[in-house]
Design an enzyme around this catalytic site. Structure first.
Site, PDB file in Angstrom:
ATOM      1  N   ASP A   4     -14.190   6.216   3.740  1.00  0.00           N
ATOM      2  CA  ASP A   4     -12.740   6.297   3.748  1.00  0.00           C
ATOM      3  C   ASP A   4     -12.256   6.433   2.305  1.00  0.00           C
ATOM      4  O   ASP A   4     -12.993   6.142   1.360  1.00  0.00           O
ATOM      5  CB  ASP A   4     -12.166   5.033   4.398  1.00  0.00           C
ATOM      6  CG  ASP A   4     -10.666   5.116   4.607  1.00  0.00           C
ATOM      7  OD1 ASP A   4     -10.159   6.213   4.892  1.00  0.00           O
ATOM      8  OD2 ASP A   4      -9.998   4.076   4.465  1.00  0.00           O
ATOM      9  N   ASP A  10      -8.443   5.708   0.989  1.00  0.00           N
ATOM     10  CA  ASP A  10      -7.545   4.604   0.626  1.00  0.00           C
ATOM     11  C   ASP A  10      -8.171   3.266   0.985  1.00  0.00           C
ATOM     12  O   ASP A  10      -8.581   3.047   2.126  1.00  0.00           O
ATOM     13  CB  ASP A  10      -6.197   4.755   1.344  1.00  0.00           C
ATOM     14  CG  ASP A  10      -5.396   5.926   0.824  1.00  0.00           C
ATOM     15  OD1 ASP A  10      -5.174   5.991  -0.391  1.00  0.00           O
ATOM     16  OD2 ASP A  10      -5.019   6.800   1.627  1.00  0.00           O
TER      17      ASP A  10
END
Length: 259
Positions: free
Chosen positions: A13, A15
């Site tokens: 991922d 963020d």
């Protein structure tokens, strides 16, 4: 229980794992550098559908993180691929930004508010009441409802912002129709990403900061999962879920030696 095979490819991922509120997380640059040196396939994933691959490459570069465009996979790209498989060269009414509209144009979709095949809801900086009203009416008239991701809030320097999942709930309340969410935790996004880099779930790992999207998506796609504590999920929340990640670590820096 059989011993897991070595990790040959990585999905992470963005963020909460590589960056937080526009600032690189310590260790992120070294982790990416190690991935490129190892020549292992990898993807940086995001449920945010606002930006194109080129936009995200430039944004990360400004923060000192070098991620090639082809190593970025967004919920907008996953949504476009899903629609191209389901109904090639269809029509759609879109609430979203360039990341989503560009992905749809690239697969030959026509964007229209005249009897579209789909209403597609993505992330946007300004959700218009007029646009949501039009979406409600088109769905009531038979358009199929698709949303890029189920995230109810998104991060900003000022705090949480309403995101796609929250707006989807509003449209669902007005129409009685739930959308099909393409992004995490739907394993469809993960499997499409794995296919894009020629990777297999048995030898792949997913790194995320959210139990309810990243870890769940990786788990359901058959990958090893690593949860970092630099984003949304807090240490005291992990045991509240009916599933567990393969490993919990403080940050991406703790995974550098595994690459």
């Amino acid at each position: 229980m059989a011993e897991r095979k070595p990790i040959e490819s990585w999905l992470t991922d963005m963020d909460g794992v590589l960056i937080h509120e526009g600032v690189p997380i310590p260790g992120a640059d070294e982790f990416l550098k190690r991935l490129k040196e190892s020549e292992k396939p990898f993807l940086v994933l995001t449920n945010n559908s606002i930006y194109t691959q080129r936009d995200l490459h430039a944004r990360l570069a400004r923060m000192g993180l070098d991620v090639p465009e082809e190593n970025i996979w967004t919920s907008a790209l996953a949504t476009a691929q899903f629609l191209n498989d389901q109904r090639p060269r269809g029509t759609a009414y879109v609430i979203g930004e360039a990341g989503l509209t560009t992905a749809l144009h690239d697969i030959g979709y026509v964007l229209t508010d005249h009897d579209p095949d789909f209403v597609i809801l993505g992330e946007t900086r300004t959700y218009s009441f007029e646009a949501m009203t039009k979406a409600v009416r088109l769905i009531n008239n038979g358009a199929r409802f698709i949303a890029t991701n189920p995230d109810e809030t998104g991060p900003s320097t000022e705090g949480a912002l309403p995101a796609t999942g929250a707006v989807a709930a509003l449209i669902t309340a007005a129409t009685g129709k739930k959308p099909y969410f393409v992004g995490k935790p739907n394993p469809l996004m993960m499997r499409a990403g794995l296919n894009a880099i020629g990777a297999h779930s048995e030898t792949s790992a997913m790194i995320g900061d959210r139990m309810d999207t990243d870890v769940l998506a990786g788990l359901e796609a058959g990958m090893r999962t690593f949860l970092v504590m630099t984003g949304v999920t807090r240490p005291n929340e992990v045991d509240r879920f009916p599933y567990t990640p393969s490993k919990v670590v403080d940050s991406i820096a703790d995974l550098i030696e595994l690459v």
